[in-house]
Design an enzyme around this catalytic site. Structure first.
Site, PDB file in Angstrom:
ATOM      1  N   SER A   9       8.008   2.614  10.841  1.00  0.00           N
ATOM      2  CA  SER A   9       6.835   1.846  10.160  1.00  0.00           C
ATOM      3  C   SER A   9       6.649   0.503  10.235  1.00  0.00           C
ATOM      4  CB  SER A   9       6.667   2.419   8.566  1.00  0.00           C
ATOM      5  OG  SER A   9       5.601   1.563   8.291  1.00  0.00           O
ATOM      6  N   HIS A  34       4.409   3.488  13.855  1.00  0.00           N
ATOM      7  CA  HIS A  34       3.745   4.134  12.892  1.00  0.00           C
ATOM      8  C   HIS A  34       2.908   2.979  12.099  1.00  0.00           C
ATOM      9  CE1 HIS A  34       2.495   7.054   9.676  1.00  0.00           C
ATOM     10  NE2 HIS A  34       2.802   6.084   8.827  1.00  0.00           N
ATOM     11  N   ASP A  36       0.645   1.565   9.585  1.00  0.00           N
ATOM     12  CA  ASP A  36      -0.176   1.936   8.077  1.00  0.00           C
ATOM     13  C   ASP A  36      -1.295   1.310   7.864  1.00  0.00           C
ATOM     14  OD1 ASP A  36       1.605   4.005   7.282  1.00  0.00           O
ATOM     15  OD2 ASP A  36       3.414   2.330   7.191  1.00  0.00           O
ATOM     16  N   MET A  38      -3.990   0.171   5.022  1.00  0.00           N
ATOM     17  CA  MET A  38      -4.095   0.180   3.691  1.00  0.00           C
ATOM     18  C   MET A  38      -5.556  -0.556   3.135  1.00  0.00           C
ATOM     19  SD  MET A  38      -0.364   0.319   2.101  1.00  0.00           S
ATOM     20  CE  MET A  38       0.758   1.181   2.901  1.00  0.00           C
ATOM     21  N   HIS A  68      -1.929   5.662  10.479  1.00  0.00           N
ATOM     22  CA  HIS A  68      -2.069   6.412   9.197  1.00  0.00           C
ATOM     23  C   HIS A  68      -3.058   5.637   8.543  1.00  0.00           C
ATOM     24  CE1 HIS A  68       0.140   7.299   5.316  1.00  0.00           C
ATOM     25  NE2 HIS A  68      -0.890   7.865   5.014  1.00  0.00           N
ATOM     26  N   MET A  70      -5.054   5.115   5.202  1.00  0.00           N
ATOM     27  CA  MET A  70      -5.009   5.026   3.890  1.00  0.00           C
ATOM     28  C   MET A  70      -6.322   4.239   3.161  1.00  0.00           C
ATOM     29  SD  MET A  70      -1.015   4.519   2.886  1.00  0.00           S
ATOM     30  CE  MET A  70      -0.559   4.073   4.465  1.00  0.00           C
ATOM     31  N   MET A 139       3.696  12.849   2.463  1.00  0.00           N
ATOM     32  CA  MET A 139       4.169  11.706   1.889  1.00  0.00           C
ATOM     33  C   MET A 139       5.378  12.073   1.086  1.00  0.00           C
ATOM     34  SD  MET A 139       2.373   9.380   3.325  1.00  0.00           S
ATOM     35  CE  MET A 139       3.324   7.952   2.360  1.00  0.00           C
ATOM     36  N   PHE A 145       3.072   1.485  -0.505  1.00  0.00           N
ATOM     37  CA  PHE A 145       4.067   0.337  -0.363  1.00  0.00           C
ATOM     38  C   PHE A 145       5.438   0.859   0.561  1.00  0.00           C
ATOM     39  CE2 PHE A 145       1.790  -0.414  -4.242  1.00  0.00           C
ATOM     40  CZ  PHE A 145       1.403  -1.824  -3.855  1.00  0.00           C
ATOM     41  N   GLY A 146       6.246  -0.168   1.242  1.00  0.00           N
ATOM     42  CA  GLY A 146       7.314   0.392   1.966  1.00  0.00           C
ATOM     43  C   GLY A 146       8.533   0.247   0.825  1.00  0.00           C
ATOM     44  N   GLY A 147       9.624   0.856   0.892  1.00  0.00           N
ATOM     45  CA  GLY A 147      10.768   0.545   0.077  1.00  0.00           C
ATOM     46  C   GLY A 147      10.975   1.106  -0.860  1.00  0.00           C
ATOM     47  N   ASP A 177       7.088  10.915   5.672  1.00  0.00           N
ATOM     48  CA  ASP A 177       6.834   9.443   5.498  1.00  0.00           C
ATOM     49  C   ASP A 177       7.108   8.779   4.221  1.00  0.00           C
ATOM     50  OD1 ASP A 177       6.080   6.881   5.419  1.00  0.00           O
ATOM     51  OD2 ASP A 177       3.795   7.151   5.822  1.00  0.00           O
ATOM     52  N   GLY A 178       8.089   8.077   3.881  1.00  0.00           N
ATOM     53  CA  GLY A 178       8.462   7.569   2.560  1.00  0.00           C
ATOM     54  C   GLY A 178       9.961   7.878   2.440  1.00  0.00           C
ATOM     55  N   GLY A 199      10.465   2.847   7.741  1.00  0.00           N
ATOM     56  CA  GLY A 199      10.136   1.561   7.384  1.00  0.00           C
ATOM     57  C   GLY A 199      11.325   0.511   7.174  1.00  0.00           C
ATOM     58  N   SER A 200      11.412   0.434   5.780  1.00  0.00           N
ATOM     59  CA  SER A 200      12.722  -0.330   5.545  1.00  0.00           C
ATOM     60  C   SER A 200      13.969  -0.029   5.876  1.00  0.00           C
ATOM     61  CB  SER A 200      12.533  -0.543   3.908  1.00  0.00           C
ATOM     62  OG  SER A 200      12.503   0.871   3.516  1.00  0.00           O
TER      63      SER A 200
HETATM   64  O1  5SP Z   1       2.925   4.890   4.396  1.00  0.00           O
HETATM   65  C1  5SP Z   1       3.684   4.519   3.801  1.00  0.00           C
HETATM   66  C2  5SP Z   1       3.633   3.904   2.527  1.00  0.00           C
HETATM   67  O2  5SP Z   1       2.317   4.081   1.912  1.00  0.00           O
HETATM   68  C3  5SP Z   1       4.941   4.227   4.582  1.00  0.00           C
HETATM   69  O3  5SP Z   1       4.889   4.240   6.011  1.00  0.00           O
HETATM   70  C4  5SP Z   1       5.929   3.153   4.335  1.00  0.00           C
HETATM   71  O4  5SP Z   1       5.527   2.028   4.912  1.00  0.00           O
HETATM   72  C5  5SP Z   1       7.296   3.902   4.458  1.00  0.00           C
HETATM   73  O5  5SP Z   1       8.273   2.713   4.477  1.00  0.00           O
HETATM   74  P1  5SP Z   1       9.738   3.064   3.986  1.00  0.00           P
HETATM   75  O6  5SP Z   1       9.773   4.025   2.677  1.00  0.00           O
HETATM   76  O7  5SP Z   1      10.399   3.738   5.107  1.00  0.00           O
HETATM   77  O8  5SP Z   1      10.379   1.956   3.563  1.00  0.00           O
END
Ligand code: 5SP
Length: 224
Positions: A9, A34, A36, A38, A68, A70, A139, A145-147, A177-178, A199-200
Site C-alpha cells: 500500500s 495498492h 488507497d 480516501m 481501493h 474509500m 478490511m 489510516f495505515g499502521g 488489508d490492514g 503498507g507500514s
Molecule cells: O486501506 C488501508 C487503510 O484504510 C490500508 O491499505 C492501509 O494503508 C494498510 O496499511 P498497513 O496496515 O499495512 O500499515
C-alpha cells in the site's frame, strides 16, 4: 486457489518520491501496487486521486494498480480511474446506492471490479453479485489510516469468504488489508487470503526486499 500476490500500500510510501518508491518496491518483488483513495467523507482522511494514478502510469509503472476507493458517492469517480489506468477498482457497498450498477460501470470501463468489506460489514451482499466480482477485499482494520493493528476476528471472516468464493467456482481474488506483517501473514493465508496488502510493514522497513522475501517464505509454509 490463485497464486499469492503481495500488494504494497503506497499510503505508507514517501509521496515526495512516489515513482521511485513504487519502482523500488516492485524491484523488491511486489506484484501489485495498492492505491488507497480516501475522501475525508467516507473515511476520515484525505489522500490521492486519479491524477496520481495516471502520473504513475506516465512515469512507466506497468504493474497492476489495485485502486481501493474509500469514497462516497463512488460512481462519479470510476470513469476517472478507468482513464487513469487502474487495473482493479474496488469500492465499499456502503458507498454505492446501486452496487450492481457500480460493478457494471467498472467492467464497462475494462477494469476488474471488487467489493470491500469493513470489519463490521457482513458479506451478505456478495450472494447477489458473486458472478460480477473479480476481487473480494476484507478490511482487517477500520479504513482510513495505515499502521493499525490487525483485527483477529477477520480470520473467521476470511474463512467464510473463502468458502463462498470456492463454492462459486469463479476466479475471484481474496484480498486482506490492514495490519498485515511478516508475523501474521502465514496465518492469514491459511485462513484463505491470496492477496496481501501491506503498507507500514514494507515501507517503514529499511529493506523492502528483505520484508517481501520473508513474507514469501511465510506464504510458502502456508501452502506447502
Ligand atoms: O486501506 C488501508 C487503510 O484504510 C490500508 O491499505 C492501509 O494503508 C494498510 O496499511 P498497513 O496496515 O499495512 O500499515
Amino acid at each position: 486457489m490463485q497464486p499469492f500476490v503481495i500488494a504494497p500500500s503506497i499510503l505508507s510510501a514517501d509521496f515526495a518520491r512516489l515513482g521511485e518508491e513504487v519502482d523500488k518496491v516492485l524491484a523488491a518483488g511486489a506484484d501489485f501496487v495498492h492505491f488507497d483513495v480516501m475522501d475525508n467523507h467516507y473515511v476520515p482522511n484525505l489522500t490521492i486521486g486519479p491524477m496520481v494514478c495516471a502520473a504513475l502510469r506516465k512515469y512507466g509503472i506497468t504493474a497492476p494498480i489495485d485502486a481501493h476507493l474509500m469514497v462516497s458517492p463512488v460512481d462519479r469517480i470510476i470513469g476517472d480511474f478507468v482513464e487513469a489506468g487502474a487495473t482493479y477498482i474496488t469500492f465499499h457497498p456502503e458507498a454505492s446506492l446501486h452496487v450492481d450498477r457500480t460493478l457494471q460501470l467498472i467492467h464497462e470501463g475494462g477494469c476488474k471490479a471488487g467489493l470491500v468489506f469493513n470489519p463490521a460489514t457482513p458479506l451478505s451482499v456478495l450472494e447477489y453479485v458473486m458472478d460480477k466480482v473479480d476481487m473480494v477485499l476484507l478490511m482487517s482494520v477500520n479504513p482510513g489510516f495505515g499502521g493499525q493493528k490487525f483485527i483477529p476476528g477477520t480470520l473467521n471472516k476470511l474463512r467464510e469468504a473463502r468458502a463462498l468464493i470456492d463454492a462459486s467456482g469463479r476466479d475471484i481474488r481474496l484480498e486482506i488489508d490492514g495490519g498485515v506483517n511478516v508475523n501474521n501473514i502465514r496465518e492469514i493465508a491459511a485462513a484463505g487470503a491470496d492477496t496481501f496488502v501491506a503498507g507500514s510493514a514494507i515501507f517503514n522497513a529499511p529493506d523492502y526486499q528483505a520484508v517481501i522475501d520473508k513474507m514469501r517464505a511465510e506464504l510458502a509454509l502456508a501452502r506447502p
